[in-house]
Structure formats: structure tokens, C-alpha cells
Write an enzyme that holds these catalytic residues in place. Structure first.
Site, PDB file in Angstrom:
ATOM      1  N   TYR A 143       0.825  -1.212   0.000  1.00 41.99           N
ATOM      2  CA  TYR A 143       0.000   0.000   0.000  1.00 41.99           C
ATOM      3  C   TYR A 143       0.862   1.267   0.000  1.00 41.99           C
ATOM      4  CZ  TYR A 143      -4.734  -1.864   0.746  1.00 41.99           C
ATOM      5  OH  TYR A 143      -5.958  -2.465   0.591  1.00 41.99           O
ATOM      6  N   LYS A 194       3.200 -15.136   1.693  1.00 41.76           N
ATOM      7  CA  LYS A 194       3.503 -15.981   0.543  1.00 41.76           C
ATOM      8  C   LYS A 194       5.019 -16.192   0.521  1.00 41.76           C
ATOM      9  CE  LYS A 194       1.472 -17.077  -2.885  1.00 41.76           C
ATOM     10  NZ  LYS A 194       1.049 -18.437  -3.323  1.00 41.76           N
ATOM     11  N   ASP A 227      -2.953 -17.912  -0.021  1.00 39.36           N
ATOM     12  CA  ASP A 227      -3.975 -18.565  -0.857  1.00 39.36           C
ATOM     13  C   ASP A 227      -4.604 -19.734  -0.107  1.00 39.36           C
ATOM     14  OD1 ASP A 227      -1.504 -19.855  -0.986  1.00 39.36           O
ATOM     15  OD2 ASP A 227      -1.715 -20.477  -3.081  1.00 39.36           O
ATOM     16  N   ASP A 251      -6.365  -7.101   3.835  1.00 37.68           N
ATOM     17  CA  ASP A 251      -7.509  -6.446   3.201  1.00 37.68           C
ATOM     18  C   ASP A 251      -8.426  -7.503   2.588  1.00 37.68           C
ATOM     19  OD1 ASP A 251      -9.048  -4.291   2.103  1.00 37.68           O
ATOM     20  OD2 ASP A 251      -8.083  -4.662   0.169  1.00 37.68           O
ATOM     21  N   ASP A 255     -12.214  -9.295   4.204  1.00 38.06           N
ATOM     22  CA  ASP A 255     -13.519  -9.247   3.524  1.00 38.06           C
ATOM     23  C   ASP A 255     -14.136 -10.640   3.471  1.00 38.06           C
ATOM     24  OD1 ASP A 255     -13.502  -6.507   3.010  1.00 38.06           O
ATOM     25  OD2 ASP A 255     -14.050  -6.749   0.903  1.00 38.06           O
TER      26      ASP A 255
HETATM   27  C1  IPM Z   1     -10.471  -1.386   3.945  1.00 35.89           C
HETATM   28  C2  IPM Z   1     -10.749  -0.708   2.632  1.00 35.89           C
HETATM   29  C3  IPM Z   1      -9.612   0.276   2.346  1.00 35.89           C
HETATM   30  C4  IPM Z   1      -8.331  -0.520   2.227  1.00 35.89           C
HETATM   31  C5  IPM Z   1      -9.839   1.183   1.122  1.00 35.89           C
HETATM   32  C6  IPM Z   1     -11.140   1.950   1.218  1.00 35.89           C
HETATM   33  C7  IPM Z   1      -8.689   2.122   0.902  1.00 35.89           C
HETATM   34  O1  IPM Z   1     -10.903  -1.650   1.627  1.00 35.89           O
HETATM   35  O2  IPM Z   1     -10.338  -0.684   4.965  1.00 35.89           O
HETATM   36  O3  IPM Z   1     -10.411  -2.615   3.961  1.00 35.89           O
HETATM   37  O4  IPM Z   1      -8.036  -1.068   1.142  1.00 35.89           O
HETATM   38  O5  IPM Z   1      -7.610  -0.583   3.207  1.00 35.89           O
HETATM   39 MG    MG Z   2     -10.955  -3.664   2.316  1.00 38.45          MG
END
Ligand code: IPM
Ligand code: MG
Length: 368
Positions: A143, A194, A227, A251, A255
């Protein structure tokens, strides 16, 4: 606690202001019934700041965030700002705040509320009782790594570059947060990278191994490729206790883990910086969900992740465990009996609005 604490609210864009409004009602409840006194300030971030100031976060707002005892953030972004230059896109405001606050350890708990086990896309028996903590490194890795950018090559074509980079110190400080949390849980940490492909992953694995040996012999450490971790999360998520990983894998995996719990709209997160001499630490709290432009302004967003982010803030930044636990228990009871916002709807349950969900939480709190 009688000292005044400063709290900066950054509702942001999309559903951010709608769900923040409900968190503010809960904050008022906390203030009314405890000794706690907060100085609450509010400011713009993301697209809202672009519209007002031409940048996704101003220097003044960053200064307020650094001076505050804690920051409660909503969400940023939306189609309205799709065509602004990359450097000033709404997300850049969030990334700058994280970086300038030096909040490196992003805690993303994924807990299945009993009443929501049916809402998961996995079979209820695979997720019932699930309680995973993902510790995501937040201000390093690809990032922020240099070099980065898009360059034009001699033949006129272009080349996009980002760099995955981690130092020993960056790995150790986030590793310690994960091991410390594991000590209060099942004492198991799974470190994810990884190492079979990337040198930064190999170093990550070596540093975690050394840290465990030197400082945390009482905590079990395992390693997993990212993975495989995604596969294992979908196959048998209850095998995990604490997962520690870098920025990008964190990240993605968070999710996936969030979805296992039935709704992204349910999950809070806390991001902590280094402990200071006075015992405080910079801290930033935000729901995991984004600005959800498709449902913004319709009054149907689920405010529970924002409200639970406030609970984490009270627990980690203000040491108000009782208030945090009351809020979490109120949310559990609301899920068990009240109506539902559309994201967690169930046949036979009334569908309720963002404000009605706030009403339901406040009614439960009033009964405690
Ligand atoms: C998160 C989001 C952020 C990230 C975005 C909005 C920049 O996806 O907090 O997970 O990628 O960190
Ligand atoms: Mg995110």
C-alpha cells in the site's frame, strides 16, 4: 473516569453520515449515564472534503485527528468522485490518516452473532460460534512501498509499479499486537504470507518465528500461505483464533472472513498505534464496510458496525469496558428479537430502517 476525552468523528461519504448519526445517539447515552465527558468534534473526510476543500483530508483535519484521544471514522468514496485525480481520490484521505496517525495494527474481529448464523453463506454449523481476530498490518507493505507509480516506457507503452516491502521492526510490532491478543484468547496465532514466492513473505515468516521463540513461548504459532488461508477460511473457519498478516492479504482475507459472519454491515474494526509513555496510544475506529453508494440516502443501511466500532473505541481507548460490553449485549439482543435492516433480513422478520435499528439499540440500552 472524569477527565475530558477528545473524540473526532469523521462520518465521510455515502452511508457514513447515516450510520454515524446512530452511533452518536449511542454516544449520547454513554455520556448521560456515566462520569465520562467527551469533547466531540466533527470534520469532513473523503469526497465530502474534496467538495469543500479540494483534497480528501486537510492538514487541519489530520492535526485534529493526531490531537484527539480517538477517531471514529465512517466511510469514504462514491461514483461522484470516480474521475478525480488518483492522488486526491477519497480513499487517499483515509490512507493518509492511517499513515499520519501511525496506526499500524488493524484489528478486524469476525464474530458470528448466534442470531445471524443462518445469514452466513456457509452452512450454519460451520460458522456458529465463530470468533476470529484478524490483525492486519495497516501502514506498510504494498500500500505504501516505494517505488510506485505509472511510468511511460521508450516505446510509448506504460508500466505500473507497486512494491511490497516489510522491515524487521514493522513485522515485530504488529506481531506483538497479535501475540498479546492471542494471550487473552485461545493462545493461537496463524501468520499468513507468501513465503513460497516473495522474499518479504520469507522475512515475515522468519521474524514471526523468532518473535514467538523469544517473547511468546506460551502462544502457539503456525504459518500459512495466503492462498491456502483463503481456502481454509471457506472450508473450516473455526480452526483459526488470531490471524496476523500484511496489509494487502489482510484487506482481502478480512472481507472473506467478514462475509462468513453473515454481513459486512455488522463488523467493526480498531486500529492501534504504538503505546506512548503516558499509557495512551493513537487509535482509529471504523466499520469494515465501505460507503455503499448504491444504498446511500435511502435510510436502509445497517448502523450496527458503526455502533460496534464505538464500543471498541470505548474499550480500547477509554478503558470503558462496562459501557462497551453493554452496547455489544444490546446489539445481541436486538438481533435476537427486533426487526432487521435489509442486509441481514430473514423471512418472517420485519424490515426496519437505519434509524429504527438505532431506536432498537437505544431501547435495549435503556433497559440495562
Ligand atoms: C479497507 C478498505 C480500504 C483498504 C480502502 C477503502 C482504501 O478496503 O479498509 O479494507 O483497502 O484498506
Ligand atoms: Mg478492504
Amino acid at each position: 473516569m472524569t477527565t475530558t476525552k477528545t473524540l473526532l468523528l469523521l462520518p465521510g461519504d455515502g452511508i457514513g453520515p447515516e450510520v454515524m448519526a446512530q452511533a452518536k445517539r449511542v454516544l449520547d447515552w454513554v455520556q448521560a449515564r456515566s462520569e465520562a465527558r467527551f469533547e466531540v468534534i466533527e470534520d469532513l473526510v473523503g469526497g465530502a472534503a474534496i467538495d469543500a476543500h479540494g483534497v480528501p483530508v486537510t492538514d487541519a483535519t489530520v492535526a485534529k485527528a493526531i490531537a484527539a484521544d480517538a477517531v471514529l471514522f465512517g466511510s469514504v468514496g462514491g461514483p461522484k468522485w470516480d474521475s478525480v485525480p488518483f492522488e486526491i481520490r477519497p480513499e487517499a484521505g483515509l490512507l493518509r490518516l492511517r499513515k499520519d496517525l501511525a496506526v499500524f495494527a488493524n484489528l478486524r474481529p469476525a464474530k458470528v452473532f448466534d442470531a445471524l448464523a443462518e445469514a452466513s453463506s456457509l452452512k450454519p454449523e460451520l460458522v456458529r460460534g465463530l470468533d476470529i481476530m484478524i490483525v492486519r498490518e495497516l501502514i506498510g507493505g504494498i500500500y505504501f512501498g516505494e517505488p510506485r507509480g505509472i511510468e511511460t516506457l521508450p516505446d510509448g507503452s506504460q508500466r505500473g509499479v507497486n512494491t511490497e516491502v516489510y522491515t524487521t521492526a514493522e513485522i515485530q510490532r504488529v506481531g506483538r499486537v497479535a501475540f498479546d491478543l492471542a494471550r487473552k484468547r485461545q493462545k493461537r496465532v496463524c501468520s499468513v504470507e507468501k513465503a513460497n514466492v516473495m522474499e518479504s513473505g520469507l522475512l515475515w515468516r522468519q521474524v514471526m518465528t523468532g518473535l514467538q521463540k523469544a517473547e511468546y513461548p506460551d502462544v502457539q504459532l503456525t504459518h500459512m500461505y495466503a492462498d491456502n488461508c483463503a481456502m481454509q477460511l471457506a472450508k473450516n473457519p473455526k480452526q483459526f483464533d488470531v490471524i496476523v498478516t500484511g496489509n494487502l492479504f489482510g484487506d482481502i482475507l478480512s472481507d472473506l472472513t467478514a462475509m462468513l459472519t453473515g454481513s459486512l454491515g455488522m463488523l467493526p474494526s480498531a486500529t492501534l498505534g504504538a503505546l506512548k509513555a503516558d499509557g495512551s496510544r493513537p487509535a482509529f475506529y471504523e466499520p469494515i464496510h465501505g460507503s455503499a453508494p448504491d444504498i446511500a440516502g435511502k435510510g436502509v443501511a445497517n448502523p450496527l458496525a458503526q455502533i460496534l466500532s464505538l464500543a471498541l473505541l470505548l474499550r480500547y481507548s477509554f478503558d470503558m469496558e462496562a459501557a462497551a460490553a453493554s452496547i455489544e449485549a444490546a446489539v445481541e439482543r436486538v438481533l435476537a428479537k427486533a426487526g432487521r435492516t435489509p442486509d441481514i433480513a430473514e423471512p418472517g422478520r420485519a424490515q426496519i430502517s437505519t434509524t429504527q435499528m438505532g431506536d432498537a439499540v437505544l431501547a435495549e440500552l435503556a433497559a440495562t
